[in-house]
Each structure stands twice: as C-alpha cells, then as structure tokens.
Design an enzyme around this catalytic site. Structure first.
Site, PDB file in Angstrom:
ATOM      1  CE1 TYR A 196      -3.896  -2.169   0.356  1.00  8.36           C
ATOM      2  CE2 TYR A 196      -2.741  -3.166   2.197  1.00  8.36           C
ATOM      3  CZ  TYR A 196      -3.779  -3.182   1.287  1.00  8.36           C
ATOM      4  OH  TYR A 196      -4.685  -4.209   1.304  1.00  8.36           O
ATOM      5  CG  HIS A 203      -7.078   4.235  -0.025  1.00  8.25           C
ATOM      6  ND1 HIS A 203      -8.044   5.215  -0.028  1.00  8.25           N
ATOM      7  CD2 HIS A 203      -7.615   3.204   0.688  1.00  8.25           C
ATOM      8  CE1 HIS A 203      -9.114   4.786   0.639  1.00  8.25           C
ATOM      9  NE2 HIS A 203      -8.864   3.578   1.096  1.00  8.25           N
ATOM     10  CG  PHE A 240      -5.553  -2.745   7.451  1.00 16.04           C
ATOM     11  CD1 PHE A 240      -4.970  -2.628   6.198  1.00 16.04           C
ATOM     12  CD2 PHE A 240      -5.017  -3.648   8.354  1.00 16.04           C
ATOM     13  CE1 PHE A 240      -3.877  -3.402   5.845  1.00 16.04           C
ATOM     14  CE2 PHE A 240      -3.923  -4.422   8.017  1.00 16.04           C
ATOM     15  CZ  PHE A 240      -3.346  -4.304   6.759  1.00 16.04           C
ATOM     16  CG  ASN A 280     -12.367  -0.481   5.459  1.00 12.81           C
ATOM     17  OD1 ASN A 280     -11.961   0.515   4.859  1.00 12.81           O
ATOM     18  ND2 ASN A 280     -12.798  -1.542   4.827  1.00 12.81           N
ATOM     19  CG  ASN A 332     -14.997   2.154   3.126  1.00 11.70           C
ATOM     20  OD1 ASN A 332     -16.166   2.530   3.066  1.00 11.70           O
ATOM     21  ND2 ASN A 332     -14.510   1.237   2.311  1.00 11.70           N
TER      22      ASN A 332
END
Length: 192
Positions: A16, A21, A65, A67, A113
């Site tokens: 990531y 993001h 993470f 979410n 999210n």
C-alpha cells in the site's frame, strides 16, 4: 501548551506504500520529517511527537487499516486529551481534482471508509479534514483499483508539490486557525 492530533489515513504494508489511498500517511510523514520527528510503533498506530512554535503535534498513522481508523484516532485523542477541533485528518478524495485540496471544519464521510469509521468512533462528522484530491481518472467499476494504485509517473512531481503544500496547511491550521487555512488554500490551483 496547545496540542494537535495530526492523522494521516492509509493502510499499513509495503503493497500500500505510496498509493493514492495512502496519501494521508505520506503527508503526515512529510510533516514529521520536516520537523525532525521520529516514528515509533505504538498502540494502534505509528506515532511521532513534534514540537514546533510552542505547540505539540501528536502525529499518527493508524495501523488498524483504513476501515477501522476510528478506533486508533479515538484512542489517541483520549490518551493525549486532544479536543476535536485540534484534530486534523488527512485523507484522499476522488471527488476533488488532482490540482486541488479542500480543508473543512466538518462534513460527511463522502463515501470514504476511513472517514466513516471515524464518524462511528467519534459520534460526529464535526472534525477538521484535509482532503487531498486524487482525481477520478478511472473507467467505470475501476475505482478500487485506481484508489489502491500507485501514482502515474507524470503525476509524481505534482503530488510531491501538493504534499509540501499540505505540510504548509498543517502549519497554517496550527498557527492561524482553520478558517484562515480554508481561505488561503481551498481555491488554490496547484500546478508545477
């Protein structure tokens, strides 16, 4: 001494790193690096403490993470006793073009999210946000791949410049207040 909680949203893990993001992590890291802070792994986040102009900045990159970001933010807000108005959450936004950023003192999660998790944990949408426009240059149905993808080579110089502008935003919010930061940066067209 006034204390701020600077929250860079993103996902942990090398796959990531430096994706659209994860721009929240990259902006937080740029601020930490500029001011000589050191990241450490702590409860629910990577954390760095920065002192600048008589203020304390607790900078976090949640390790929960995206979410579940709210869990980490709530923990650090409570632990450091930072009031809601002194939190600044840095997040990617597909609804804003790559040449823009948006600073808001409140507002909805906009389908993000990470912000939805914060809203659930904090019980409100009234906390400051720095939305980093990533644009929406993707075909129908490909939003997830776009958001989790790396920047295009030709985008990288502009992204680097925007990260520097976002560090300036953090400093402006802390020294002049969010209203002044909004006036200074929300209509800015960032280009090379």
């Amino acid at each position: 001494m006034v204390k701020f909680l600077i929250v860079g949203l993103g996902n942990v893990g090398s796959e990531y790193a430096h994706t659209r993001h994860n721009i929240g992590f990259d902006v937080a890291m740029a601020f930490i690096t500029k001011h000589g802070g050191q990241l450490r792994q702590d409860r629910l986040a990577y954390v760095a403490d920065v002192r600048w102009k008589g203020k304390i900045f607790v900078c976090i990159c949640p390790t929960t993470f995206m979410n579940l970001s709210g869990k980490s933010v709530k923990y650090w807000m409570d632990k450091e006793k930072v009031p809601l108005e002194n939190v600044l959450v840095i997040v990617d936004d597909v609804a804003i073009p790559l040449t823009k950023i948006r600073i808001r003192s409140g507002g909805s999660d906009g389908g993000h999210n990470g912000l939805r998790s914060l809203q659930e944990s904090l019980g409100t949408t009234d906390y400051p946000k720095l939305r980093f426009g990533i644009g929406n240059n993707y075909p129908k149905g490909a939003q997830a791949a776009f958001v989790l993808g790396k920047w295009l080579k030709e985008e990288e110089p502009l992204v680097k410049k925007k990260i520097e502008v976002c560090v300036d935003v953090i400093e402006t919010v802390a020294t002049a207040g969010i209203a002044n930061a909004m006036n200074k940066f929300n209509n800015l067209e960032i280009s090379l």
